[in-house]
Design an enzyme around this catalytic site. Structure first.
Site, mmCIF file in Angstrom:
data_model
loop_
_atom_site.group_PDB
_atom_site.id
_atom_site.type_symbol
_atom_site.label_atom_id
_atom_site.label_comp_id
_atom_site.label_asym_id
_atom_site.label_seq_id
_atom_site.Cartn_x
_atom_site.Cartn_y
_atom_site.Cartn_z
ATOM 1 N N ARG A 64 -20.010 30.298 -41.751
ATOM 2 C CA ARG A 64 -19.145 30.618 -42.796
ATOM 3 C C ARG A 64 -18.829 32.136 -42.757
ATOM 4 O O ARG A 64 -18.700 32.731 -43.674
ATOM 5 C CB ARG A 64 -19.893 30.268 -44.285
ATOM 6 C CG ARG A 64 -20.027 28.863 -44.492
ATOM 7 C CD ARG A 64 -18.518 28.170 -44.721
ATOM 8 N NE ARG A 64 -18.764 26.725 -45.102
ATOM 9 C CZ ARG A 64 -18.976 25.467 -44.632
ATOM 10 N NH1 ARG A 64 -19.221 25.624 -43.358
ATOM 11 N NH2 ARG A 64 -19.220 24.539 -45.409
ATOM 12 N N SER A 109 -18.466 23.877 -51.705
ATOM 13 C CA SER A 109 -19.599 24.339 -51.920
ATOM 14 C C SER A 109 -19.628 25.871 -52.514
ATOM 15 O O SER A 109 -18.897 26.505 -51.967
ATOM 16 C CB SER A 109 -20.376 24.596 -50.600
ATOM 17 O OG SER A 109 -20.584 23.373 -49.637
ATOM 18 N N GLU A 167 -20.583 31.567 -51.569
ATOM 19 C CA GLU A 167 -19.194 31.354 -50.714
ATOM 20 C C GLU A 167 -18.104 31.626 -51.194
ATOM 21 O O GLU A 167 -17.406 32.186 -50.309
ATOM 22 C CB GLU A 167 -19.366 29.783 -50.486
ATOM 23 C CG GLU A 167 -19.014 29.478 -48.892
ATOM 24 C CD GLU A 167 -18.679 27.941 -48.575
ATOM 25 O OE1 GLU A 167 -17.815 27.278 -49.123
ATOM 26 O OE2 GLU A 167 -19.674 27.552 -47.992
#
Ligand code: EPU
Length: 351
Positions: free
Chosen positions: A163, A240, A336
């Site tokens: 990520r 998420s 995130e």
């Protein structure tokens, strides 16, 4: 350049937050996109780039220019062994996965149904079910806001991680992604390492030795995601909300002594990636709400908008989750999505 003054961003963010921006521009071609971004950057006007809006938490009316990237185009060439795709930033990611499947170009099936646009995919190196963009990304073309030049980075230069990429680091707020180059092998190898896909492999080999097809992988991923992850059209969310935290093997063993069933995946260098969903679930936080924001009942990693919630509700809930998980497990969760305040990105603790 069609510029709208004081417009709601409700339809441009998948959490469904109703905040306004001072200026809104929807761009369908590179020239307008470049002009709209450079103009704002040079005059030091706050600039918010929006693709699919699936990774944004808007906490206040944005006192600047929101540019919605809607550039389109998929160009395909090939060499002996690979298909080479050049895809415009504004193409929908899932649409691209479907396009590839339809045209017999395989490899992206595991990344089906990830919301958002192609231009956003390299920023956080989207990943799911044992695959990530970095495996397929050959180059990224972007506008360098400081110099006004168009530049291209190869895969290595993108510095992809879990990520992560250079676009979240060194080039944060300095780059506008224009096109992404993908490289798909003509010789397809299914990637069946992850949970529900293993079952697919077993089912097919045990029954009639039929080979697993790209379509079957695609269908399996779509069904798995649909079961666990809420559809943003129905229940606003950004997928998420937290990253899976990485801790040392030693710290993991310590936690295992108390929590036998803790979920972790061993990485290189004596590190373990923990399932944030498991930590949040175990802390009893599923269903916890602040205002109209709550922790999703089917997947603890997801925060949902139950109708009319504010960015502030979402951030307060996220801080509550971070705090509770830290107090119970001594593990710090990182968020995130990008938290956007009135004129810039913010840290969750200051939002
Ligand atoms: N789990 C729980 N409670 C829950 C949900 C999951 O205990 O409410 C446990 C599961 O039993 C499982 C573990 O947590 O053992 C991991 O859960 P899951 O397999 O659902 O995957 P994840 O680690 O939670 C990651 C990505 C997802 C991606 C899936 C599938 C991150 C932060 N998330 O989730 O990405 O779809 O793997 O590969 O890495 C996204 O980025 O928006 C996203 C959805």
């Amino acid at each position: 350049m069609d510029l709208i003054i004081k417009h709601s961003l409700l339809q441009f963010n998948t959490l469904g937050l109703n905040v306004y921006c001072d200026q809104l521009i929807q761009v369908g071609d590179d020239e307008t996109l470049i002009h709209a971004c450079l103009e704002a950057f040079k005059s030091k006007q706050p600039l918010l780039l929006i693709g699919g809006g699936s990774n944004l938490v808007l906490t206040a009316d944005f006192v600047g220019r929101a540019v919605v990237i809607e550039t389109k185009g998929i160009e395909v060439t090939h060499d002996e062994s690979h298909y080479l795709l050049s895809v415009a930033a504004g193409e929908n990611w899932h649409g691209l996965v479907e396009y590839c499947l339809k045209h017999n170009m395989h490899g992206l099936e595991n990344l089906a149904l990830i919301p958002g646009c192609v231009g956003a995919a390299p920023i956080q190196n989207i990943g799911a079910y044992g695959a990530e963009l970095a495996q397929f990304c050959e180059w990224v073309e972007y506008l360098d806001l400081e110099s006004g030049e168009i530049k291209t980075l190869n895969n290595d230069e993108c510095a992809f991680g879990y990520r992560e990429s250079i676009f979240k680091g060194e080039l944060k707020d300095k780059a506008v992604i224009l096109r992404v180059g993908l490289r798909l092998a003509k010789a397809w190898q299914p990637n069946l390492t992850y949970g529900p896909l293993q079952q697919l492999s077993e089912d097919n080999t045990s029954k009639d030795n039929k080979e697993v097809t790209p379509q079957a992988v695609f269908d399996c991923i779509c069904a798995t995601r649909a079961e666990k992850l809420p559809d943003p059209q129905i229940l606003g969310n950004v997928g998420s909300f937290f990253k899976n935290p990485v801790i040392s093997e030693k710290a993991f063993k310590g936690l295992q002594a108390t929590y036998e069933d803790i979920v972790g995946y061993r990485l290189a260098d004596s590190q373990v990636k923990l399932a944030a969903a498991w930590l949040i679930d175990k802390a009893g936080l599923k269903g916890t709400h602040v205002g109209a924001a709550s922790v999703h009942l089917k997947q603890a990693l997801v925060i949902v908008n139950n109708g009319g919630c504010s960015g502030d509700d979402v951030c307060r809930l996220a801080r509550l989750v971070i705090d509770k998980v830290y107090r119970q497990f001594g593990v710090s969760l990182e968020v995130e999505p990008r938290i956007i305040g009135a004129d810039a990105q913010k840290d969750i603790q200051d939002a």
